[in-house]
Design a protein around this motif. Structure first.
Motif, PDB file in Angstrom:
ATOM      1  N   LEU A 444      -7.084  -3.608  86.747  1.00 17.02           N
ATOM      2  CA  LEU A 444      -8.388  -4.256  86.843  1.00 17.02           C
ATOM      3  C   LEU A 444      -8.508  -5.335  85.782  1.00 17.02           C
ATOM      4  O   LEU A 444      -8.210  -5.085  84.600  1.00 17.02           O
ATOM      5  N   PRO A 445      -8.921  -6.539  86.157  1.00 14.29           N
ATOM      6  CA  PRO A 445      -9.090  -7.611  85.166  1.00 14.29           C
ATOM      7  C   PRO A 445     -10.161  -7.226  84.150  1.00 14.29           C
ATOM      8  O   PRO A 445     -11.066  -6.449  84.439  1.00 14.29           O
ATOM      9  N   TYR A 446     -10.033  -7.787  82.949  1.00 15.10           N
ATOM     10  CA  TYR A 446     -10.980  -7.435  81.901  1.00 15.10           C
ATOM     11  C   TYR A 446     -12.411  -7.830  82.263  1.00 15.10           C
ATOM     12  O   TYR A 446     -13.371  -7.270  81.732  1.00 15.10           O
ATOM     13  N   ALA A 447     -12.556  -8.760  83.163  1.00 16.84           N
ATOM     14  CA  ALA A 447     -13.900  -9.163  83.595  1.00 16.84           C
ATOM     15  C   ALA A 447     -14.567  -8.085  84.455  1.00 16.84           C
ATOM     16  O   ALA A 447     -15.780  -8.108  84.651  1.00 16.84           O
ATOM     17  N   ALA A 448     -13.763  -7.144  84.986  1.00 14.98           N
ATOM     18  CA  ALA A 448     -14.316  -6.077  85.837  1.00 14.98           C
ATOM     19  C   ALA A 448     -14.558  -4.814  85.019  1.00 14.98           C
ATOM     20  O   ALA A 448     -14.191  -3.709  85.431  1.00 14.98           O
ATOM     21  N   GLY A 449     -15.156  -4.992  83.865  1.00 16.23           N
ATOM     22  CA  GLY A 449     -15.423  -3.841  82.999  1.00 16.23           C
ATOM     23  C   GLY A 449     -16.346  -2.815  83.632  1.00 16.23           C
ATOM     24  O   GLY A 449     -16.202  -1.604  83.415  1.00 16.23           O
ATOM     25  N   ALA A 450     -17.296  -3.290  84.449  1.00 16.41           N
ATOM     26  CA  ALA A 450     -18.230  -2.360  85.103  1.00 16.41           C
ATOM     27  C   ALA A 450     -17.483  -1.434  86.062  1.00 16.41           C
ATOM     28  O   ALA A 450     -17.810  -0.247  86.180  1.00 16.41           O
ATOM     29  N   LEU A 451     -16.466  -1.961  86.750  1.00 18.06           N
ATOM     30  CA  LEU A 451     -15.691  -1.147  87.677  1.00 18.06           C
ATOM     31  C   LEU A 451     -14.853  -0.113  86.922  1.00 18.06           C
ATOM     32  O   LEU A 451     -14.693   1.028  87.378  1.00 18.06           O
ATOM     33  N   VAL A 452     -14.327  -0.504  85.770  1.00 13.48           N
ATOM     34  CA  VAL A 452     -13.585   0.447  84.939  1.00 13.48           C
ATOM     35  C   VAL A 452     -14.496   1.595  84.522  1.00 13.48           C
ATOM     36  O   VAL A 452     -14.106   2.774  84.551  1.00 13.48           O
TER      37      VAL A 452
END
Length: 493
Positions: A444-452
């Motif tokens: 997961l890209p770092y921009a997708a922190g909410a998904l993490v």
């Protein structure tokens, strides 16, 4: 008589609306853990604001002149029939009846137990014991007799004629307590339906008022086709009760649909659900407060809380789940209540785990376990995994706790009051919750922190690495969340 009881007998009263719990698109409580911690205190203050005032009743002194039987519980005498078990079991049953009577707001003056093979078909306790009971009523000045069992309409009439005061049974007493404590619109509707189901076969009156026929419309000049004996008042009232019951059933079905929608939303989000069930006054609400900080009413009384409360909780590893506090059970819980509260009890049936709370300080916790499991069988919830939580360890006999550890397969000993065993309980819940079914390996890209964060919250992370292009997660998640993550699989990049 309480205002709640009076509402039940006024068949056309409108049910009050209350604010229900709101769930977001994940099905979780949008209030999280920020609920007002004084909620329970406010409930207690409200409940204690009105009390019965003895001596200000305008009811007729002769019970045989009353048209409708209304519960007025001030000074009561208890009577029970001991048909099986030991003398200690009979005394325990009477002690529970006394606690129920006190919860309803009455003062217990005396209690009698009779040893019989079975209850008397005529007066429940037999004509001789009924005369003795009448003498006790006169000597104590009691205005109500409460029987530890469900009386038939015939037994109710015969015993009332013998003792000359109001007679109610265990079922009516429990229904009265529920009527006092129900607050939500759904809870009031369920209690009203249960009371009407109980009252319908027992509806009666005295004198001529309930047996006088209406005489058709002859007196008013209705003409051909309108002559006839007409209906008696009791027949008219029965029809009105059936009409009100049908209306309540429709309303409960509609509210049950909304509750099912909320459960479906939680299931789609892959959020596990835990239901707290157990004997009344075993400490279910105290346990919910300890686990989530919900702030719900806690009181040393039977059936202190009736309306289900749903809150969000987390396992020690951070996995989210919902936890629901349900209505308490009791020995011989009236079948009218089980049927009326079926939509609420479905929270237990559809849960992933049942925390079966039992009072460790009780003299016979095994009887409590058996009574609750009997109701769980009635609502088809035996298939749900059960974790027995023995509460009040700080006040329990160590020998009783050892016996429960030996006899129960999955058991945790806790004290919601002191916090003892709560950490162990949280770990046990984490192990018992169902594991997500789909294993994913994504970057997961770092921009997708909410998904993490969602993977951590709703799934089980097996491995986590921070790479140059993003965060690599090997985790088990639900099918719905796996679909969202499919685009980040290495083969899809």
């Amino acid at each position: 008589m309480t205002a709640a009881t009076a509402e039940t007998y006024a068949l056309d009263d409108e049910l009050e609306d209350t604010t229900d719990i709101h769930l977001d698109d994940t099905g979780l409580d949008d209030t999280g853990l920020d609920d007002d911690p004084e909620t329970g205190e406010l409930d207690r203050s409200d409940r204690q604001a009105l009390r019965r005032v003895v001596g200000l009743s305008t009811e007729l002194q002769d019970v045989t002149e009353v048209e409708y039987r209304q519960l007025r519980l001030e000074r009561v005498v208890l009577v029970g029939v001991w048909t099986e078990g030991t003398a200690e079991d009979a005394e325990t049953s009477m002690a529970e009846l006394a606690a129920l009577a006190e919860t309803a707001g009455s003062e217990v003056l005396d209690a009698l137990i009779q040893r019989r093979d079975k209850p008397d078909a005529g007066t429940f306790i037999g004509s001789g014991k009924a005369k003795e009971l009448r003498e006790v009523v006169i000597a104590t000045g009691a205005d109500t007799v409460i029987c530890d069992g469900e009386l038939t309409p015939g037994q109710l009439i015969a015993l009332e004629k013998a003792v000359k005061v109001k007679v109610i049974d265990r079922t009516a007493l429990i229904l009265d307590i529920f009527a006092q404590h129900a607050k939500s619109r759904e809870g009031k509707a369920q209690v009203a339906l249960a009371q009407m189901q109980y009252m319908l076969p027992r509806l009666r009156g005295w004198g001529e008022s309930m047996s006088r026929q209406a005489g058709g419309r002859v007196a008013g000049g209705g003409g051909i086709g309108t002559r006839g004996p007409g209906e008696t008042k009791i027949e008219t009232d029965r029809r009105r009760i059936r009409h009100s019951m049908a209306k309540l059933r429709r309303e409960i079905r509609e509210m049950g649909t909304a509750r099912e929608t909320q459960r479906a939303s939680r299931r789609r989000g892959g959020v596990p659900s835990v239901a707290i069930a157990g004997y009344t006054n075993a400490g279910k609400s105290s346990l919910l407060n300890r686990l989530t900080g919900a702030g719900v009413l806690v009181e040393d009384a039977l059936f202190a809380t009736l309306d289900p409360t749903v809150r969000r909780a987390e396992t020690p590893e951070g996995r989210a789940y919902t936890i629901t506090d349900t209505v308490g059970f009791v020995r011989h819980l009236p079948h009218q209540l089980v049927e009326a509260f079926r939509s609420t009890l479905e929270e237990v049936r559809d849960s992933d785990l049942i925390l079966h709370v039992v009072d460790g300080s009780h003299s016979s916790p095994e009887l409590q376990l058996a009574a609750v499991r009997e109701v769980l069988g009635e609502i088809d919830a035996r298939h749900v995994r059960e974790l027995v939580v023995v509460n009040k360890a700080d006040a329990a006999d160590p020998a009783v706790l050892d016996r429960l550890r030996r006899n129960e397969r999955d058991v945790v000993i806790v004290s919601a009051k002191t916090g003892e065993g709560i950490a162990e309980l949280k770990r046990a819940v984490e192990e018992a919750l169902p594991r997500p079914e789909v294993t994913v390996d994504v970057v997961l890209p770092y921009a997708a922190g909410a998904l993490v964060a969602r993977v951590h919250e709703r799934g089980e992370v097996l491995r986590e690495e921070h790479l140059g292009e993003g965060t690599r997660l090997v985790a088990r998640v639900s099918e719905a969340l796996a679909g969202e993550l499919a685009a980040y699989a290495p083969s899809a990049v």
